[in-house]
Design an enzyme around this catalytic site. Structure first.
Site, PDB file in Angstrom:
ATOM      1  N   TYR A 190      -2.321  -6.948 142.488  1.00  0.00           N
ATOM      2  CA  TYR A 190      -3.188  -6.412 141.437  1.00  0.00           C
ATOM      3  C   TYR A 190      -2.655  -6.850 140.088  1.00  0.00           C
ATOM      4  CZ  TYR A 190      -5.697  -2.998 138.526  1.00  0.00           C
ATOM      5  OH  TYR A 190      -6.477  -2.388 137.576  1.00  0.00           O
ATOM      6  N   ASP A 244       3.932 -11.428 137.360  1.00  0.00           N
ATOM      7  CA  ASP A 244       3.410 -10.153 136.866  1.00  0.00           C
ATOM      8  C   ASP A 244       4.465  -9.091 137.173  1.00  0.00           C
ATOM      9  OD1 ASP A 244       2.227  -7.750 136.378  1.00  0.00           O
ATOM     10  OD2 ASP A 244       0.288  -8.290 137.248  1.00  0.00           O
ATOM     11  N   LYS A 257       3.890  -0.798 131.913  1.00  0.00           N
ATOM     12  CA  LYS A 257       4.467   0.411 132.504  1.00  0.00           C
ATOM     13  C   LYS A 257       5.802   0.815 131.864  1.00  0.00           C
ATOM     14  CE  LYS A 257       1.347   0.421 136.292  1.00  0.00           C
ATOM     15  NZ  LYS A 257       0.745  -0.711 136.969  1.00  0.00           N
TER      16      LYS A 257
END
Ligand SMILES: *Cc1c(COP(=O)(O)O)cnc(C)c1O
Length: 426
Positions: free
Chosen positions: A140, A235, A263
């Site tokens: 994702y 990522d 995050k």
């Protein structure tokens, strides 16, 4: 109280949630509403306390309402919350990241991981003049059109093939390959190598449940990208500042061309970034021809929180977190498998997960084949015992530095009882 809120939420917000992963769609029941967080705990609007392994999907590595973050945000807020002009905090945060991650000379700060991925896609296309992006099934990278194909996280949880509203044109230049599959990778490079702008990968796949890269897989990617003159984008929105000082790239010793962070980077506030060599980042506006912008990008509250967070994340902090997660992983393995249930408890450094599966899971097909019904029952049984796990088998468990050994022991104890309930319900 929560029930009244849920009805109000559902009346005004689709599904009552502002991100689909917060719904309990795949595990059943209704989400609780959070009144406050305290270290490893969440307290809901009915006063019920949960030991929290979601931790803002990994953003809160220090645990909730850490005094250093609270103080930094309060101090920053008193000086104004957004200016639309540069601030020292942005500079300090960019320097702090560059000091930790050797592959990063320059960064552009943005407000979400999705934005970081979107900008990266534009940048790699702009720099190489090539159209195609290779991604892995079950990874994702945010909800941008081009990367929603075979995506993990909520897309996987809801069993969606992708998303309505994404045109065939938007995904025509996206090549999807199974994670950990070198033969499929060779075939994809043979077919599309000359048109490939970049490969995007989660160096540890953490949005299809937790799936480790096979030994040599990431180094093989680096080699193939070099051979094809394609860029390699890690990522690290989850793994960055979560698995070690220099992220997953520091731990596996593979250097990407571009890295995405989010995050943990924002210390629980909206902040993300893309970073890499100066020559590459200088292709972005206002220096280069690749346009990107953001009203709240590098927001002073977010940079203050991010800096306060990074300051506490030295090598010792990661060792401590890793020891805690190892304890958790071993405990969950024993608690669940001793009931006779087939289970896999993947653990990669400071990350862990749980699949009800007989064989180790190495890709998205394996994750989809795991027993989601058992996971749902286990989730509910844990929730009833005051332990909040990710409400989906396609997510990773996030332990924070605020989780003490006693909290892990309580979790393992609950897991033994929850596993018995799962066996009873089979
Ligand atoms: C969460 C996540 C994103 C998207 O970040 P948002 O801030 O939710 O847009 C991108 N990549 C990975 C690996 C993620 O886990």
């Amino acid at each position: 109280m929560s029930e009244g809120l849920l009805a109000r939420a559902q009346a005004r917000i689709p599904g009552g949630v502002n991100s689909p992963v917060r719904s309990f769609a795949s595990v059943g029941g209704d989400p609780f509403f959070v009144a406050r967080g305290e270290g490893p705990f969440l307290v809901d609007t009915d006063g019920v306390r949960y030991l929290d392994y979601v931790q803002s999907w990994g953003a809160s590595i220090l645990g909730h309402a850490h005094p250093a973050i609270v103080e930094a945000v309060q101090r920053a807020a008193a000086a104004g919350t957004s200016y639309g002009a540069p601030t020292p905090g942005e500079v300090a945060l960019a320097e702090s990241v560059a000091a930790r991650v050797p592959s990063v000379e320059k960064l552009r700060l943005v407000s979400s991981g999705t934005e970081a991925a979107m900008t990266a896609v534009r940048l790699v296309r702009g720099v190489t003049g090539r159209p195609k992006i290779l991604k892995f099934a079950g990874c994702y990278h945010g909800h941008l059109d081009a990367l929603l194909v075979a995506a993990g996280s909520g897309v996987a949880t809801l069993g969606l093939p992708g998303s309505a509203g994404v045109t065939p044109g938007a995904i025509a230049d996206t090549v999807v390959v199974p994670f950990n599959d070198e033969a499929a990778l060779d075939a994809a490079f043979a077919a599309h190598g000359a048109e490939l702008a970049a490969v995007l990968v989660e160096p540890v796949a953490a949005n299809m449940g937790l799936v480790a890269p096979r030994p040599g897989f990431l180094a093989g990617l680096r080699r193939r990208c070099d051979h094809a003159d394609a860029l390699l984008v890690f990522d690290e929105v989850i793994t960055g500042f979560r698995v070690g000082v220099a992220g997953a790239q520091g731990r596996v010793g593979v250097t990407p061309d571009l890295s995405l962070f989010g995050k943990v980077l924002g210390g629980g506030l909206p902040l993300a970034a893309l970073g890499g060599p100066a020559a590459l980042l200088d292709e972005l506006a206002p220096v280069g021809p690749v346009y990107q912008a953001g009203t709240l990008a590098g927001n002073p509250l977010a940079t203050a929180a991010g800096l306060a967070c990074l300051e506490l994340l030295d090598a010792g902090a990661y060792d401590e977190l890793e020891a805690r997660v190892e304890l958790l992983g071993r405990g969950i393995t024993d608690a669940v498998t001793s009931t006779g249930l087939a289970a896999q408890v993947p653990r990669v450094w400071t990350l862990s997960g749980l699949f009800f599966a007989a064989e180790p899971v190495v890709d998205y097909a394996g994750a989809q084949a795991a027993d989601a019904k058992r996971y749902a029952r286990f989730f509910q049984a844990m929730l009833a015992r005051g332990v909040f796990l990710p409400p989906s088998p396609f997510e990773t468990w996030f332990t924070s530095l605020a989780h003490r050994e006693a909290d892990i022991e309580r979790t393992v104890q609950a897991a033994g009882e929850a596993a018995q309930e799962v066996v009873g319900a089979d």
